[in-house]
Design a protein around this motif. Sequence first.
Motif, short mmCIF file in Angstrom:
data_model
loop_
_atom_site.label_atom_id
_atom_site.label_comp_id
_atom_site.label_asym_id
_atom_site.label_seq_id
_atom_site.Cartn_x
_atom_site.Cartn_y
_atom_site.Cartn_z
N THR A 34 43.53 34.96 44.97
CA THR A 34 44.13 36.26 44.63
C THR A 34 43.54 36.69 43.29
O THR A 34 43.13 35.85 42.49
N GLU A 35 43.53 37.99 43.05
CA GLU A 35 42.95 38.48 41.79
C GLU A 35 43.73 37.99 40.59
O GLU A 35 43.19 37.83 39.50
N ALA A 36 45.01 37.72 40.79
CA ALA A 36 45.84 37.25 39.67
C ALA A 36 45.48 35.82 39.27
O ALA A 36 45.43 35.48 38.10
N SER A 37 45.19 34.99 40.30
CA SER A 37 44.92 33.58 40.00
C SER A 37 43.46 33.34 39.61
O SER A 37 43.17 32.49 38.77
N GLY A 38 42.55 34.10 40.22
CA GLY A 38 41.13 33.88 39.93
C GLY A 38 40.71 32.47 40.34
O GLY A 38 41.32 31.84 41.22
N SER A 40 39.80 30.04 37.74
CA SER A 40 39.75 29.22 36.53
C SER A 40 40.32 27.82 36.74
O SER A 40 39.69 26.82 36.41
N ASP A 41 41.54 27.75 37.30
CA ASP A 41 42.17 26.45 37.50
C ASP A 41 41.38 25.59 38.48
O ASP A 41 41.20 24.39 38.28
N GLU A 44 38.34 23.96 36.94
CA GLU A 44 38.64 22.75 36.16
C GLU A 44 38.74 21.54 37.07
O GLU A 44 38.23 20.46 36.75
N GLN A 45 39.43 21.72 38.21
CA GLN A 45 39.55 20.62 39.17
C GLN A 45 38.18 20.22 39.71
O GLN A 45 37.87 19.03 39.84
N MET A 46 37.36 21.22 40.04
CA MET A 46 36.04 20.96 40.59
C MET A 46 35.16 20.23 39.57
O MET A 46 34.45 19.27 39.91
N HIS A 97 29.43 30.00 40.98
CA HIS A 97 28.87 31.34 41.18
C HIS A 97 29.94 32.33 41.64
O HIS A 97 29.90 33.51 41.27
N MET A 98 30.90 31.86 42.43
CA MET A 98 32.00 32.74 42.82
C MET A 98 32.80 33.17 41.60
O MET A 98 33.25 34.31 41.50
N TYR A 99 32.94 32.26 40.64
CA TYR A 99 33.67 32.57 39.41
C TYR A 99 32.85 33.54 38.53
O TYR A 99 33.37 34.54 38.04
N VAL A 100 31.58 33.24 38.36
CA VAL A 100 30.72 34.08 37.51
C VAL A 100 30.62 35.50 38.05
O VAL A 100 30.68 36.48 37.29
N TYR A 101 30.48 35.62 39.37
CA TYR A 101 30.35 36.95 39.98
C TYR A 101 31.69 37.64 40.19
O TYR A 101 31.73 38.77 40.69
N ASP A 102 32.77 36.96 39.83
CA ASP A 102 34.12 37.54 39.93
C ASP A 102 34.38 38.07 41.34
O ASP A 102 34.70 39.24 41.55
N ILE A 103 34.23 37.16 42.32
CA ILE A 103 34.35 37.52 43.72
C ILE A 103 35.74 38.10 44.02
O ILE A 103 36.77 37.51 43.68
#
Length: 207
Positions: A34-38, A40-41, A44-46, A97-103
Amino acid sequence: MAKLKLNYFKAYEKLTGLAVEEADLLIEAMRTFTEASGYSDTMEQMHEFENRGDDINHDIFTAAAVDFMPPFDREDVVSLAQALDNVLDYIDDVLGHMYVYDIRTMPEDALRFAELIKKSARALDHMMAEFHNFKKNKKFKQLVVDINSYEEEADVLYQEAMRRLHTEDNDDVMHVLVWSRIYERMEKCCDATEHAADIVSTILLKN
């Protein structure tokens, strides 16, 4: 007190177990985003899985450097460890890459790819669970075949996904660009599992 000799087979199994956990986490992140969760967490696990893999890989490299009688050629011991660690790195790279591109959207092809990555990781994990007994295990060669077939599926899916991206889902240029790059990295995950399986096949031939 003398340090216990490293069990290479158990170490390899730990690496592939981490790959399965990474693949599960990737699918969970893609399905529950979801856009709220993104991401980030999840990132960290990955990274935690990847760091644990780096530690195991370091232990294998260190042990192989001084081991008088490793279970097979020292070069192969190290090559397999690196190949398994690459699987971890590539799965981590997909999420990165999903995080960097803000999927913000999740194509069905991406979910299909993630499931295929999971199948490949699980097959590799099953292979490593039986690796210590490869000389007596008649099913072992079938596991190698399974991994190769998943890589072939990945090649087909990559081609189909890229074509759909450029011919059907092409309204947004950035969407096409971003997912082209992510699909490339997802395919690399399956390529990496096949490469690890190929190294195992070489070890079988030598032994």
